[in-house]
Design a protein around this motif. Structure first.
Motif, mmCIF file in Angstrom:
data_model
loop_
_atom_site.group_PDB
_atom_site.id
_atom_site.type_symbol
_atom_site.label_atom_id
_atom_site.label_comp_id
_atom_site.label_asym_id
_atom_site.label_seq_id
_atom_site.Cartn_x
_atom_site.Cartn_y
_atom_site.Cartn_z
ATOM 1 N N TRP A 1 -3.632 -1.926 0.519
ATOM 2 C CA TRP A 1 -3.780 -2.399 -0.856
ATOM 3 C C TRP A 1 -4.553 -3.707 -0.901
ATOM 4 O O TRP A 1 -5.452 -3.889 -1.731
ATOM 5 C CB TRP A 1 -2.398 -2.585 -1.487
ATOM 6 N N THR A 2 -4.245 -4.622 -0.009
ATOM 7 C CA THR A 2 -4.923 -5.911 0.028
ATOM 8 C C THR A 2 -6.409 -5.737 0.289
ATOM 9 O O THR A 2 -7.250 -6.436 -0.301
ATOM 10 C CB THR A 2 -4.287 -6.811 1.098
ATOM 11 N N ALA A 3 -6.761 -4.798 1.158
ATOM 12 C CA ALA A 3 -8.168 -4.551 1.475
ATOM 13 C C ALA A 3 -8.944 -4.096 0.248
ATOM 14 O O ALA A 3 -10.013 -4.637 -0.075
ATOM 15 C CB ALA A 3 -8.269 -3.505 2.587
ATOM 16 N N PHE A 4 -8.411 -3.106 -0.463
ATOM 17 C CA PHE A 4 -9.147 -2.568 -1.610
ATOM 18 C C PHE A 4 -9.081 -3.502 -2.816
ATOM 19 O O PHE A 4 -10.024 -3.551 -3.615
ATOM 20 C CB PHE A 4 -8.612 -1.180 -1.957
ATOM 21 N N ASP A 5 -8.007 -4.251 -2.936
ATOM 22 C CA ASP A 5 -7.911 -5.233 -4.020
ATOM 23 C C ASP A 5 -8.977 -6.310 -3.848
ATOM 24 O O ASP A 5 -9.577 -6.764 -4.834
ATOM 25 C CB ASP A 5 -6.519 -5.850 -4.032
ATOM 26 N N ALA A 6 -9.237 -6.690 -2.625
ATOM 27 C CA ALA A 6 -10.208 -7.756 -2.351
ATOM 28 C C ALA A 6 -11.621 -7.378 -2.760
ATOM 29 O O ALA A 6 -12.442 -8.254 -3.052
ATOM 30 C CB ALA A 6 -10.171 -8.117 -0.867
ATOM 31 N N VAL A 7 -11.924 -6.077 -2.788
ATOM 32 C CA VAL A 7 -13.289 -5.640 -3.129
ATOM 33 C C VAL A 7 -13.328 -4.906 -4.463
ATOM 34 O O VAL A 7 -14.320 -4.240 -4.781
ATOM 35 C CB VAL A 7 -13.871 -4.756 -2.010
ATOM 36 N N GLY A 8 -12.260 -5.010 -5.247
ATOM 37 C CA GLY A 8 -12.251 -4.403 -6.573
ATOM 38 C C GLY A 8 -12.344 -2.896 -6.569
ATOM 39 O O GLY A 8 -12.948 -2.296 -7.461
ATOM 40 N N ALA A 9 -11.714 -2.262 -5.565
ATOM 41 C CA ALA A 9 -11.849 -0.811 -5.422
ATOM 42 C C ALA A 9 -10.546 -0.059 -5.652
ATOM 43 O O ALA A 9 -10.468 1.136 -5.353
ATOM 44 C CB ALA A 9 -12.388 -0.476 -4.033
ATOM 45 N N GLY B 1 0.819 -1.207 0.000
ATOM 46 C CA GLY B 1 0.000 0.000 0.000
ATOM 47 C C GLY B 1 0.840 1.239 0.000
ATOM 48 O O GLY B 1 2.066 1.189 0.047
ATOM 49 N N GLY B 2 0.177 2.379 -0.060
ATOM 50 C CA GLY B 2 0.818 3.679 -0.017
ATOM 51 C C GLY B 2 -0.001 4.600 0.858
ATOM 52 O O GLY B 2 -0.978 4.186 1.492
ATOM 53 N N ARG B 3 0.388 5.865 0.874
ATOM 54 C CA ARG B 3 -0.275 6.786 1.793
ATOM 55 C C ARG B 3 -1.743 7.025 1.420
ATOM 56 O O ARG B 3 -2.575 7.275 2.290
ATOM 57 C CB ARG B 3 0.487 8.103 1.851
ATOM 58 N N ASN B 4 -2.093 6.941 0.129
ATOM 59 C CA ASN B 4 -3.479 7.188 -0.260
ATOM 60 C C ASN B 4 -4.403 6.036 0.097
ATOM 61 O O ASN B 4 -5.511 6.246 0.588
ATOM 62 C CB ASN B 4 -3.543 7.492 -1.761
ATOM 63 N N THR B 5 -3.956 4.797 -0.143
ATOM 64 C CA THR B 5 -4.789 3.676 0.261
ATOM 65 C C THR B 5 -4.877 3.577 1.780
ATOM 66 O O THR B 5 -5.927 3.225 2.323
ATOM 67 C CB THR B 5 -4.252 2.350 -0.320
ATOM 68 N N GLU B 6 -3.794 3.922 2.481
ATOM 69 C CA GLU B 6 -3.846 3.907 3.947
ATOM 70 C C GLU B 6 -4.822 4.969 4.452
ATOM 71 O O GLU B 6 -5.621 4.711 5.363
ATOM 72 C CB GLU B 6 -2.455 4.127 4.533
ATOM 73 N N PHE B 7 -4.748 6.167 3.870
ATOM 74 C CA PHE B 7 -5.713 7.215 4.215
ATOM 75 C C PHE B 7 -7.132 6.707 4.014
ATOM 76 O O PHE B 7 -8.005 6.855 4.884
ATOM 77 C CB PHE B 7 -5.470 8.454 3.340
ATOM 78 N N LEU B 8 -7.391 6.097 2.861
ATOM 79 C CA LEU B 8 -8.755 5.759 2.490
ATOM 80 C C LEU B 8 -9.307 4.602 3.322
ATOM 81 O O LEU B 8 -10.505 4.564 3.624
ATOM 82 C CB LEU B 8 -8.824 5.420 0.999
ATOM 83 N N LEU B 9 -8.464 3.656 3.703
ATOM 84 C CA LEU B 9 -8.949 2.577 4.561
ATOM 85 C C LEU B 9 -9.340 3.118 5.928
ATOM 86 O O LEU B 9 -10.381 2.751 6.488
ATOM 87 C CB LEU B 9 -7.888 1.489 4.700
ATOM 88 N N SER B 10 -8.529 4.003 6.478
ATOM 89 C CA SER B 10 -8.868 4.634 7.751
ATOM 90 C C SER B 10 -10.145 5.450 7.616
ATOM 91 O O SER B 10 -11.033 5.399 8.484
ATOM 92 C CB SER B 10 -7.708 5.526 8.207
ATOM 93 N N PHE B 11 -10.279 6.177 6.509
ATOM 94 C CA PHE B 11 -11.485 6.975 6.237
ATOM 95 C C PHE B 11 -12.705 6.058 6.141
ATOM 96 O O PHE B 11 -13.764 6.344 6.721
ATOM 97 C CB PHE B 11 -11.292 7.756 4.938
#
Length: 420
Positions: free
Chosen positions: A392-400, A326-336
């Motif tokens: 990254w793994t979180a959003f990859d799992a849901v196609g996001a 992951g990177g800072r944007n996916t980390e931001f968005l998962l927390s959001f």
């Protein structure tokens, strides 16, 4: 998330990118042609596109070399495009640094150096100072990326251990005139901080670097720390006579791109509010602030009235606690997403404008009030993934995941929250 929401958010990202298009931005900042040679040097994730745009708009001979990330190169007619690793420096980057220094050597006062600098140049131009090695610079870079320190602090340190950063590339071009055209990915748009300022000096000293190291508890290799402590090779200061007559211009920035995204939102029938173009801090913590504002708007129609798009830019940081992707944007968005869990009519995108977030091939991701439930339904624990820096793994799992590919520019991160 509906396809309509993704389309809207993607169109805002596209508008921001278009506002930073090299062909559009470089045309208005072309320097006067010199009596002598015109040498082009540069580095960054969008520098190949800048070089091509310069060629397309320059009426006269050009020569030179630029360094970009692997896979980000484009064909140029007169300017050589080299590729190197990012975010971890490698031998190709070291060779590229030497090529840039060679390109500006033996120039005269009638020659012109056009420096094209954009985000990513710090890692793409490893050039360890005397008594240090490439391995030292790789270790330094890894320590900085894991520290959670803001980019200004990282660059203050980098400038004290490099033979090319902190204005040294411009100093090497003396007595030629240097014009730096900068695409800013730095909060506040200080051109000397973009790519650690290879052609633009500032007043940063070894003392500033040591204070940053202590403040952010950065564990540096012993030889690097020793080099800084003895001020073995201090970066030149702006009043250095070798910089007389040099010029620089910020030709694209997060602020301009956010305005373009806001204009696009209004054209689609939404009000738009730019929170800031210079937000810094821990990505997951910045997400809490954005989510709190989104919930306030969604439930109480304040401080902005629905429907509205909330926009922000800047560069957050991630303190590495795990070994996930992951990177800072996916980390931001998962927390959001965790903070807006169950909230209807709120959708968001967070993406890096260069097209790459971290070390994967996505720029960022999409999320809404049902994203966390979808991640759990996929058999994953969002909180555990966030704790392990594995967004990254979180959003990859849901196609996001959002995967636009390299954009040809880099004006920091873009966050857009659509509240209907």
């Amino acid at each position: 998330m509906t396809d309509d929401s993704r389309t809207i958010l993607t169109s805002l990202f596209d508008a921001a990118i278009a506002a930073a298009d090299p062909e559009r931005t470089i045309r208005a900042h072309l320097p006067q042609k010199p009596k002598g040679r015109t040498i082009v040097v540069g580095a960054g994730k969008g520098v190949a596109q800048l070089a091509r745009a310069l060629e397309n708009n320059w009426d006269g001979p050009l020569e030179g070399v630029v360094v970009t990330r692997y896979g980000f190169g484009v064909r140029c007619k007169q300017i050589e495009v080299l590729e190197a690793d990012h975010p971890v420096p490698d031998k190709s980057g070291l060779a590229g640094s030497r090529r840039l220094l060679d390109a500006v050597s033996d120039l005269g006062p009638d020659d012109l150096v056009i420096a094209l600098i954009c985000g990513g140049a710090s890692a793409l131009l490893p050039c360890p100072a005397e008594n240090l090695t490439l391995e030292d610079e790789i270790a330094l870079n890894s320590a900085l990326l894991a520290s959670g320190a803001p980019i200004s602090a990282m660059n203050a340190i980098r400038k004290q251990v490099s033979a090319i950063k902190g204005g040294r590339l411009a100093a090497a071009a003396f007595p030629a005139r240097v014009v730096s055209l900068v695409v800013s990915d730095i909060p506040g748009d200080n051109p000397a901080d973009v790519g650690s300022g290879p052609t633009i000096a500032d007043n940063t000293t070894a003392k500033d670097a040591l204070e940053a190291i202590e403040r952010y508890r950065i564990a540096l290799p012993a030889q690097v720390l020793s080099h800084i402590k003895v001020a073995a090779s201090p970066a030149p200061l702006p009043d250095d006579s070798r910089f007389g007559g040099h010029e620089h211009a910020v030709i694209a920035s997060a602020g301009v791109s956010l305005e373009a995204a806001a204009e696009k939102a209004r054209a689609l029938g939404f009000e738009a509010a730019i929170l800031s173009d210079a937000i810094e801090g821990e990505a997951r913590e910045i997400a809490h602030m954005h989510a709190a504002i989104a919930r306030e708007v969604a439930s109480r129609n304040r401080p902005f009235k629905k429907p509205v798009v909330l926009l922000s830019g800047g560069e957050t940081t991630v303190t590495l606690r795990g070994s996930g992707k992951g990177g800072r944007n996916t980390e931001f968005l998962l927390s959001f997403a965790m903070d807006i869990d169950g909230l209807a009519n709120v959708t968001a995108i967070a993406a890096d404008t260069d097209g790459i977030d971290g070390s994967q091939d996505n720029a960022g991701a999409f999320a809404d009030g049902y994203t966390v439930a979808a991640i759990r339904q996929a058999g994953l624990d969002p909180a555990a993934l966030l704790a392990g820096n594995d967004a990254w793994t979180a959003f990859d799992a849901v196609g996001a995941l959002f995967v636009p590919g390299p954009t040809g520019t880099n004006v920091n991160d873009l966050r857009a929250i659509l509240i209907r």
